[in-house]
Write a protein that holds these residues in place. Structure first.
Motif, PDB file in Angstrom:
ATOM      1  N   LEU A 124       1.019  -1.164  -0.047  1.00  0.00           N
ATOM      2  CA  LEU A 124      -0.102   0.022  -0.081  1.00  0.00           C
ATOM      3  C   LEU A 124       0.864   1.288  -0.122  1.00  0.00           C
ATOM      4  O   LEU A 124       0.474   2.350  -0.441  1.00  0.00           O
ATOM      5  CB  LEU A 124      -0.883   0.070   1.180  1.00  0.00           C
ATOM      6  CG  LEU A 124      -1.961  -1.023   1.366  1.00  0.00           C
ATOM      7  CD1 LEU A 124      -2.797  -0.921   2.614  1.00  0.00           C
ATOM      8  CD2 LEU A 124      -2.858  -1.052   0.086  1.00  0.00           C
ATOM      9  N   PHE A 125       2.015   1.110   0.453  1.00  0.00           N
ATOM     10  CA  PHE A 125       2.962   2.240   0.647  1.00  0.00           C
ATOM     11  C   PHE A 125       4.145   2.213  -0.377  1.00  0.00           C
ATOM     12  O   PHE A 125       4.648   3.541  -0.794  1.00  0.00           O
ATOM     13  CB  PHE A 125       3.477   2.507   2.042  1.00  0.00           C
ATOM     14  CG  PHE A 125       2.424   2.399   2.970  1.00  0.00           C
ATOM     15  CD1 PHE A 125       2.016   3.920   3.491  1.00  0.00           C
ATOM     16  CD2 PHE A 125       1.999   1.436   3.510  1.00  0.00           C
ATOM     17  CE1 PHE A 125       1.042   4.116   4.039  1.00  0.00           C
ATOM     18  CE2 PHE A 125       0.930   1.579   4.719  1.00  0.00           C
ATOM     19  CZ  PHE A 125       0.474   2.833   5.031  1.00  0.00           C
ATOM     20  N   ASN A 126       4.536   1.027  -0.924  1.00  0.00           N
ATOM     21  CA  ASN A 126       5.647   1.020  -1.796  1.00  0.00           C
ATOM     22  C   ASN A 126       5.448   0.035  -2.935  1.00  0.00           C
ATOM     23  O   ASN A 126       4.639  -0.791  -2.666  1.00  0.00           O
ATOM     24  CB  ASN A 126       6.966   0.698  -1.194  1.00  0.00           C
ATOM     25  CG  ASN A 126       7.570   1.609  -0.133  1.00  0.00           C
ATOM     26  OD1 ASN A 126       7.347   1.877   0.833  1.00  0.00           O
ATOM     27  ND2 ASN A 126       7.897   2.794  -0.849  1.00  0.00           N
TER      28      ASN A 126
ATOM     29  N   ALA B  92      11.429   3.698  -2.635  1.00  0.00           N
ATOM     30  CA  ALA B  92      11.297   4.519  -1.298  1.00  0.00           C
ATOM     31  C   ALA B  92      11.822   5.996  -1.776  1.00  0.00           C
ATOM     32  O   ALA B  92      11.461   6.944  -1.119  1.00  0.00           O
ATOM     33  CB  ALA B  92      12.401   4.196  -0.313  1.00  0.00           C
ATOM     34  N   SER B  93      12.394   6.394  -2.964  1.00  0.00           N
ATOM     35  CA  SER B  93      13.006   7.484  -3.462  1.00  0.00           C
ATOM     36  C   SER B  93      11.751   8.527  -3.784  1.00  0.00           C
ATOM     37  O   SER B  93      11.891   9.629  -3.809  1.00  0.00           O
ATOM     38  CB  SER B  93      13.751   7.458  -4.634  1.00  0.00           C
ATOM     39  OG  SER B  93      13.236   6.918  -5.690  1.00  0.00           O
TER      40      SER B  93
ATOM     41  N   ALA C 285      16.393   8.967   2.423  1.00  0.00           N
ATOM     42  CA  ALA C 285      17.271   8.237   3.540  1.00  0.00           C
ATOM     43  C   ALA C 285      17.326   6.840   3.000  1.00  0.00           C
ATOM     44  O   ALA C 285      16.861   6.239   2.154  1.00  0.00           O
ATOM     45  CB  ALA C 285      16.198   7.967   4.631  1.00  0.00           C
ATOM     46  N   LEU C 286      18.583   6.242   3.470  1.00  0.00           N
ATOM     47  CA  LEU C 286      18.918   5.028   3.171  1.00  0.00           C
ATOM     48  C   LEU C 286      18.471   3.846   4.219  1.00  0.00           C
ATOM     49  O   LEU C 286      18.539   4.068   5.222  1.00  0.00           O
ATOM     50  CB  LEU C 286      20.402   4.947   2.993  1.00  0.00           C
ATOM     51  CG  LEU C 286      21.263   6.040   2.247  1.00  0.00           C
ATOM     52  CD1 LEU C 286      22.554   5.946   2.316  1.00  0.00           C
ATOM     53  CD2 LEU C 286      20.747   6.072   0.888  1.00  0.00           C
ATOM     54  N   ASN C 287      17.853   2.635   3.726  1.00  0.00           N
ATOM     55  CA  ASN C 287      17.623   1.653   4.570  1.00  0.00           C
ATOM     56  C   ASN C 287      17.298   0.508   3.879  1.00  0.00           C
ATOM     57  O   ASN C 287      17.311   0.396   2.764  1.00  0.00           O
ATOM     58  CB  ASN C 287      16.256   2.260   5.094  1.00  0.00           C
ATOM     59  CG  ASN C 287      15.863   1.467   6.521  1.00  0.00           C
ATOM     60  OD1 ASN C 287      16.945   0.522   7.139  1.00  0.00           O
ATOM     61  ND2 ASN C 287      14.678   1.405   6.977  1.00  0.00           N
TER      62      ASN C 287
ATOM     63  N   TYR D 108      16.079  -0.362   0.288  1.00  0.00           N
ATOM     64  CA  TYR D 108      15.511   0.861  -0.393  1.00  0.00           C
ATOM     65  C   TYR D 108      16.302   1.267  -2.101  1.00  0.00           C
ATOM     66  O   TYR D 108      17.571   0.918  -2.095  1.00  0.00           O
ATOM     67  CB  TYR D 108      15.726   2.248   0.441  1.00  0.00           C
ATOM     68  CG  TYR D 108      14.839   2.446   1.335  1.00  0.00           C
ATOM     69  CD1 TYR D 108      13.935   1.404   1.652  1.00  0.00           C
ATOM     70  CD2 TYR D 108      14.707   3.406   2.024  1.00  0.00           C
ATOM     71  CE1 TYR D 108      13.054   1.460   3.034  1.00  0.00           C
ATOM     72  CE2 TYR D 108      13.684   3.694   3.171  1.00  0.00           C
ATOM     73  CZ  TYR D 108      13.072   2.588   3.624  1.00  0.00           C
ATOM     74  OH  TYR D 108      12.031   2.809   4.524  1.00  0.00           O
ATOM     75  N   ASP D 109      15.592   1.649  -2.919  1.00  0.00           N
ATOM     76  CA  ASP D 109      16.433   2.006  -4.260  1.00  0.00           C
ATOM     77  C   ASP D 109      17.372   3.242  -4.013  1.00  0.00           C
ATOM     78  O   ASP D 109      18.480   3.108  -4.629  1.00  0.00           O
ATOM     79  CB  ASP D 109      15.344   2.620  -5.176  1.00  0.00           C
ATOM     80  CG  ASP D 109      14.412   3.732  -4.786  1.00  0.00           C
ATOM     81  OD1 ASP D 109      14.483   3.981  -3.660  1.00  0.00           O
ATOM     82  OD2 ASP D 109      13.623   4.195  -5.547  1.00  0.00           O
TER      83      ASP D 109
END
Length: 429
Positions: free
Chosen positions: A209-211, A244-245, A250-252, A267-268
């Motif tokens: 739903l978010f990514n 995520a970009s 942020a990096l994760n 994360y991309d």
């Protein structure tokens, strides 16, 4: 006095006694599991101690930037926490919730659902300006890439998901209380099962739903990561990349789910880092997967949820609570506010204990990454990149550390890597 009137106090006491015994047993079991399975030491006792020192790895400008960012976002964060406590306190200690919910009409289950929805919407609306305040700082410091439209959509989705989960719990409690005198027993079993089910379903139901997720593109990095997982003995069919970009710089990376839904996600934004640093981040996540940390956390959380169901029975059965809130019992649909207030307080009060355990589990995953890659210098470089890019708090005060720190601080993680290097004769990076 009728027979039923004479028996009521005894029955209530008997139910409370059973719930109390169950709470004691479940609480002791939970504490024992946590005490004996939490990795309190990530490295052997023989490892040399290296003191965390932000000034050793970060420039004065980087430290000042991290402190300024923390100071900026702390106030709205504390206000949001205070708002949560105030609303929960009002619902638990006053009859306001019962009076407002008493205005609703319809079948009991419909009134309960409408009550959860109404309280969820009101709380979300009260928090909305604080969220916007925080978001402005995230944009000012370059961490957020969202538009106000996408930011709003995320908050609405979060509110909806929270309302659905809360509604399931609250309606289940009221239904059980209406059917069973000792409703704590089926409630404890249901709370345990719901926690396990939610953790299993989260990666495939909520995360999309978010990514958007896609397999990491074919290439040397993907091949190296899968080879590293095979070497580590962790079955991983694929590594997924989250977009995520579109939300953050942020990096994760993280691991979620277990069994058929277990997945390692990066994360991309992280793919812009050097390949060896990406490998170390994934090695950390492999440490979580190999130790079964998601399943472990789920089972501990499920035991805690079962304890919570017993405690909920004891609190809602207490005379002072019923008198203060104007709710006759948990079977009353007007108890929605009381139940939601207690759930909110439980989440806040249990947070520091969860963070203590989480920090040690994260430290073990760091040690696993070092054992697997044997690259302490790259580990230090990776931690510095993460801290600078994410503007991590390098020296949180004790309150923030207890309330919010689910990971060791960056200086603590770097210090551990140096201890590992000295222990293994690799030379202190």
């Amino acid at each position: 006095m009728t027979r039923s009137a004479r028996e009521t106090p005894t029955r209530e006491w008997g139910g409370a006694r059973g719930a109390g015994i169950a709470l004691a047993v479940l609480g002791a079991a939970t504490l024992a599991v946590v005490a004996f399975t939490t990795p309190w030491r990530a490295l052997p006792e023989a490892a040399p101690y290296v003191a965390p020192d932000p000034a050793r790895d970060f420039s004065p400008e980087q430290i000042a930037r991290a402190e300024a960012f923390d100071a900026a976002v702390s106030l709205p964060s504390y206000l949001s926490l205070g708002l949560t406590l105030v609303v929960a306190g009002v619902l638990v200690a006053t009859p306001l919730g019962a009076r407002l919910l008493g205005r609703l009409r319809g079948p009991w289950w419909l009134r309960a659902l409408l009550g959860v929805l109404a309280i969820s919407v009101v709380v979300a609306a009260l928090r909305w300006p604080l969220g916007m305040w925080s978001e402005t700082y995230l944009r000012e410091y370059g961490l957020s890439t969202q538009t106000w439209g996408s930011w709003s959509a995320d908050r609405i989705k979060n509110t909806a998901i929270g309302a659905v989960l809360t509604a399931i719990m609250v309606v289940a409690v009221i239904a059980l209380a209406r059917r069973y005198r000792r409703w704590w027993l089926p409630a404890a079993i249901g709370a345990f099962a719901l926690t396990v089910l939610a953790s299993f379903a989260y990666p495939v139901v909520v995360e999309p739903l978010f990514n958007d997720f896609r397999p990491m593109p074919a290439g040397a990095l993907r091949s190296d990561l899968l080879a590293m997982a095979a070497k580590d003995g962790v079955p991983v069919e694929d590594v997924l990349v989250a977009d995520a970009s579109r939300r953050t710089t942020a990096l994760n990376a993280y691991v979620s789910g277990f069994g058929a839904t277990r997945r390692i996600v990066v994360y991309d934004t992280l793919l812009r880092a050097p390949a060896d640093e990406v490998e170390l981040v994934v090695a950390h996540e492999l440490g979580h997967a190999k130790a079964g940390d998601v399943l472990y956390g789920t089972l501990v959380g499920a035991l805690g949820a079962a304890c919570g169901a017993c405690l909920l029975y004891l609190i809602t059965s207490a005379g002072p609570v019923r008198r203060r809130t104007g709710v006759s019992s948990a079977a009353d649909p007007r108890a929605v506010g009381l139940l939601m207030g207690l759930l909110s307080l439980a989440a806040v009060l249990s947070g520091p204990a969860q963070n203590v355990v989480s920090r040690h589990i994260e430290a073990r995953a760091d040690a696993h990454a070092l054992d697997l890659t044997r690259q302490p210098a790259t580990f230090v470089a990776m931690q510095k990149r993460l801290a600078v890019t994410n503007i991590s708090d390098l020296s949180p005060n004790i309150v923030e550390y207890l309330l919010y720190a689910s990971h060791p601080t960056t200086p603590q993680r770097i210090a551990m890597a140096r201890s590992w290097a000295l222990l293994n004769g690799a030379g202190e990076p």
